[in-house]
Write a protein that holds these residues in place. Structure first.
Motif, PDB file in Angstrom:
ATOM      1  N   ILE A  71     -14.573  -9.034  -5.754  1.00 18.72           N
ATOM      2  CA  ILE A  71     -13.480  -8.382  -6.475  1.00 18.72           C
ATOM      3  C   ILE A  71     -13.531  -6.871  -6.307  1.00 18.72           C
ATOM      4  CG2 ILE A  71     -14.682  -8.253  -8.711  1.00 18.72           C
ATOM      5  CD1 ILE A  71     -10.905  -8.873  -8.060  1.00 18.72           C
ATOM      6  N   ASN A  72     -14.726  -6.286  -6.290  1.00 14.87           N
ATOM      7  CA  ASN A  72     -14.817  -4.832  -6.115  1.00 14.87           C
ATOM      8  C   ASN A  72     -14.296  -4.389  -4.754  1.00 14.87           C
ATOM      9  OD1 ASN A  72     -15.794  -4.076  -8.648  1.00 14.87           O
ATOM     10  ND2 ASN A  72     -17.928  -4.402  -8.055  1.00 14.87           N
ATOM     11  N   GLU A  73     -14.557  -5.194  -3.731  1.00 14.80           N
ATOM     12  CA  GLU A  73     -14.072  -4.836  -2.395  1.00 14.80           C
ATOM     13  C   GLU A  73     -12.544  -4.896  -2.339  1.00 14.80           C
ATOM     14  OE1 GLU A  73     -14.714  -5.929   2.328  1.00 14.80           O
ATOM     15  OE2 GLU A  73     -16.147  -6.659   0.834  1.00 14.80           O
ATOM     16  N   ILE A  74     -11.963  -5.890  -2.999  1.00 13.08           N
ATOM     17  CA  ILE A  74     -10.501  -5.993  -3.031  1.00 13.08           C
ATOM     18  C   ILE A  74      -9.908  -4.812  -3.796  1.00 13.08           C
ATOM     19  CG2 ILE A  74      -8.530  -7.366  -3.807  1.00 13.08           C
ATOM     20  CD1 ILE A  74     -10.302  -9.866  -3.434  1.00 13.08           C
ATOM     21  N   VAL A  75     -10.522  -4.448  -4.915  1.00 10.71           N
ATOM     22  CA  VAL A  75     -10.018  -3.329  -5.724  1.00 10.71           C
ATOM     23  C   VAL A  75      -9.998  -2.042  -4.909  1.00 10.71           C
ATOM     24  CG1 VAL A  75     -10.534  -1.812  -7.682  1.00 10.71           C
ATOM     25  CG2 VAL A  75     -10.601  -4.294  -7.972  1.00 10.71           C
ATOM     26  N   VAL A  76     -11.059  -1.781  -4.172  1.00 10.91           N
ATOM     27  CA  VAL A  76     -11.109  -0.558  -3.360  1.00 10.91           C
ATOM     28  C   VAL A  76      -9.919  -0.493  -2.408  1.00 10.91           C
ATOM     29  CG1 VAL A  76     -12.368   0.641  -1.526  1.00 10.91           C
ATOM     30  CG2 VAL A  76     -13.600  -0.231  -3.515  1.00 10.91           C
ATOM     31  N   GLY A  77      -9.634  -1.607  -1.748  1.00  7.76           N
ATOM     32  CA  GLY A  77      -8.542  -1.629  -0.790  1.00  7.76           C
ATOM     33  C   GLY A  77      -7.174  -1.509  -1.422  1.00  7.76           C
ATOM     34  N   GLU A  78      -6.989  -2.105  -2.605  1.00 11.08           N
ATOM     35  CA  GLU A  78      -5.672  -2.108  -3.245  1.00 11.08           C
ATOM     36  C   GLU A  78      -5.408  -0.831  -4.047  1.00 11.08           C
ATOM     37  OE1 GLU A  78      -3.375  -4.327  -2.837  1.00 11.08           O
ATOM     38  OE2 GLU A  78      -4.502  -5.911  -1.829  1.00 11.08           O
ATOM     39  N   GLU A  79      -6.446  -0.314  -4.677  1.00 15.35           N
ATOM     40  CA  GLU A  79      -6.261   0.818  -5.594  1.00 15.35           C
ATOM     41  C   GLU A  79      -6.429   2.164  -4.901  1.00 15.35           C
ATOM     42  OE1 GLU A  79      -7.320   1.553 -10.263  1.00 15.35           O
ATOM     43  OE2 GLU A  79      -8.959   0.929  -8.958  1.00 15.35           O
ATOM     44  N   SER A  80      -7.084   2.189  -3.748  1.00 21.81           N
ATOM     45  CA  SER A  80      -7.334   3.471  -3.075  1.00 21.81           C
ATOM     46  C   SER A  80      -7.339   3.299  -1.564  1.00 21.81           C
ATOM     47  CB  SER A  80      -8.662   4.070  -3.550  1.00 21.81           C
ATOM     48  OG  SER A  80      -9.718   3.120  -3.427  1.00 21.81           O
ATOM     49  N   ASP A  81      -6.225   2.741  -1.055  1.00 19.47           N
ATOM     50  CA  ASP A  81      -6.055   2.586   0.391  1.00 19.47           C
ATOM     51  C   ASP A  81      -5.639   3.939   0.983  1.00 19.47           C
ATOM     52  OD1 ASP A  81      -6.037   1.274   2.806  1.00 19.47           O
ATOM     53  OD2 ASP A  81      -4.157   0.229   2.475  1.00 19.47           O
ATOM     54  N   VAL A  82      -5.112   3.958   2.181  1.00 25.09           N
ATOM     55  CA  VAL A  82      -4.650   5.203   2.794  1.00 25.09           C
ATOM     56  C   VAL A  82      -3.178   5.088   3.170  1.00 25.09           C
ATOM     57  CG1 VAL A  82      -6.880   5.949   3.691  1.00 25.09           C
ATOM     58  CG2 VAL A  82      -5.457   4.413   5.061  1.00 25.09           C
ATOM     59  N   ASP A  83      -2.456   6.200   3.043  1.00 27.76           N
ATOM     60  CA  ASP A  83      -1.068   6.209   3.486  1.00 27.76           C
ATOM     61  C   ASP A  83      -1.008   6.517   4.982  1.00 27.76           C
ATOM     62  OD1 ASP A  83      -1.408   8.964   3.804  1.00 27.76           O
ATOM     63  OD2 ASP A  83      -0.244   9.490   2.014  1.00 27.76           O
ATOM     64  N   ALA A  84       0.185   6.704   5.505  1.00 24.40           N
ATOM     65  CA  ALA A  84       0.358   6.908   6.946  1.00 24.40           C
ATOM     66  C   ALA A  84      -0.300   8.195   7.435  1.00 24.40           C
ATOM     67  CB  ALA A  84       1.850   6.914   7.281  1.00 24.40           C
ATOM     68  N   ASP A  85      -0.556   9.123   6.509  1.00 25.41           N
ATOM     69  CA  ASP A  85      -1.195  10.394   6.867  1.00 25.41           C
ATOM     70  C   ASP A  85      -2.689  10.412   6.569  1.00 25.41           C
ATOM     71  OD1 ASP A  85       1.237  11.588   7.715  1.00 25.41           O
ATOM     72  OD2 ASP A  85       1.793  11.917   5.619  1.00 25.41           O
ATOM     73  N   GLY A  86      -3.219   9.274   6.114  1.00 32.84           N
ATOM     74  CA  GLY A  86      -4.648   9.188   5.838  1.00 32.84           C
ATOM     75  C   GLY A  86      -5.051   9.616   4.444  1.00 32.84           C
ATOM     76  N   ASN A  87      -4.066   9.846   3.563  1.00 34.16           N
ATOM     77  CA  ASN A  87      -4.364  10.245   2.182  1.00 34.16           C
ATOM     78  C   ASN A  87      -4.599   9.006   1.327  1.00 34.16           C
ATOM     79  OD1 ASN A  87      -3.824  13.097   2.664  1.00 34.16           O
ATOM     80  ND2 ASN A  87      -1.672  12.486   2.817  1.00 34.16           N
ATOM     81  N   ARG A  88      -5.529   9.088   0.379  1.00 33.53           N
ATOM     82  CA  ARG A  88      -5.830   7.955  -0.490  1.00 33.53           C
ATOM     83  C   ARG A  88      -4.669   7.685  -1.439  1.00 33.53           C
ATOM     84  NH1 ARG A  88      -9.372   4.579   1.646  1.00 33.53           N
ATOM     85  NH2 ARG A  88     -10.991   5.771   2.696  1.00 33.53           N
ATOM     86  N   ILE A  89      -4.348   6.396  -1.608  1.00 33.80           N
ATOM     87  CA  ILE A  89      -3.204   6.014  -2.428  1.00 33.80           C
ATOM     88  C   ILE A  89      -3.316   4.533  -2.774  1.00 33.80           C
ATOM     89  CG2 ILE A  89      -1.748   5.365  -0.456  1.00 33.80           C
ATOM     90  CD1 ILE A  89       0.607   6.734  -1.925  1.00 33.80           C
TER      91      ILE A  89
END
Length: 261
Positions: free
Chosen positions: A78-96
């Motif tokens: 679950i922690n690995e999924i949360v990282v990807g969903e809650e703080s992924d990257v946008d097209a410019d590489g910014n966390r989102i």
């Protein structure tokens, strides 16, 4: 594959098929049609984050003082999924987060974000869903969808939460819809690029890696208990029925607008 997962997947196949082949997709032919779709879908994107964080709260220790809670393997999933969903990257590489990424895609498309923003703001201030729905003028189909999700959240049954998260949300984007978006992107790249990026990212992260993690998480929580798997199956079917109803709501709005032109 886990035989319980195989059996559940067989049971829900007709409902998944109804979603993947829903008539709404063939009627998304313009930016206005896509905007209508997004204005409903954003509520599902938001409550996806809510059930995700519910699972994290239930399966890991998120309070202080910290103590080990549950299975370390399940905590990792679950922690690995949360990282990807809650703080992924946008097209410019910014966390989102994926919710925030979807909002930026809506803004680029010209879709109305007032409803979902009013809903989340009012809910954060009042903790009252009915007030938030009313203030935001939330579409009835979106309201019913969110209500069901929070019914499962409030059940406090982590195996049901995991089931609708795993089988009711992942990998439900049909090829037809992707083809439509690709065609719109060719015509309107400056309006569609962020939404196309969101979908590509969703398929890359959610539909592949995260779906495998979620399957294992659900298998861990249900174990070999037939009763839990039966409850999980019923909850998943109900979740998929709400998704079909959500798409019905989008379809009706698109068709009403087209008929009025």
């Amino acid at each position: 594959m886990n035989p319980h997962i195989q059996k559940l997947q067989q049971s829900i196949a007709p409902y998944r098929d109804a979603i993947i082949h829903h008539k709404v997709y063939q009627h998304i032919n313009s930016l206005e049609d896509l905007n209508s779709f997004m204005q409903y879908h954003i509520y599902a994107v938001w409550d996806f984050m809510s059930i995700l964080k519910t699972l994290q709260n239930n399966l890991t220790c998120t309070s202080v003082p910290w103590f080990p809670k549950g299975s370390a393997a399940t905590r990792h999933l679950i922690n690995e999924i949360v990282v990807g969903e809650e703080s992924d990257v946008d097209a410019d590489g910014n966390r989102i987060s994926h919710f925030e990424l979807y909002l930026t895609a809506m803004e680029q498309c010209g879709a109305d974000t007032a409803s979902i923003k009013t809903f989340t703001k009012t809910l954060s201030e009042t903790s009252d869903f009915n007030t938030a729905y009313s203030t935001a003028n939330t579409p009835n189909a979106a309201r019913a969808f969110v209500d069901f999700t929070f019914k499962i959240i409030h059940s406090r049954k982590d195996y049901l939460q995991a089931a609708i998260f795993t089988f009711g949300r992942e990998d439900l984007i049909p090829g037809m819809f992707l083809s439509i978006i690709n065609d719109l992107y060719q015509k309107l790249p400056d309006s569609i690029s962020l939404f196309k990026y969101y979908l590509d990212r969703h398929i890359e992260i959610d539909g592949d890696h995260h779906s495998h993690l979620a399957l294992q998480m659900t298998a861990n929580l249900c174990g070999d208990d037939e009763v839990l798997w039966k409850e999980a199956e019923a909850a998943t079917i109900a979740s998929l029925e709400r998704r079909i109803a959500l798409w019905d709501g989008v379809y009706e709005e698109i068709m009403q607008r087209k008929e009025s032109i």
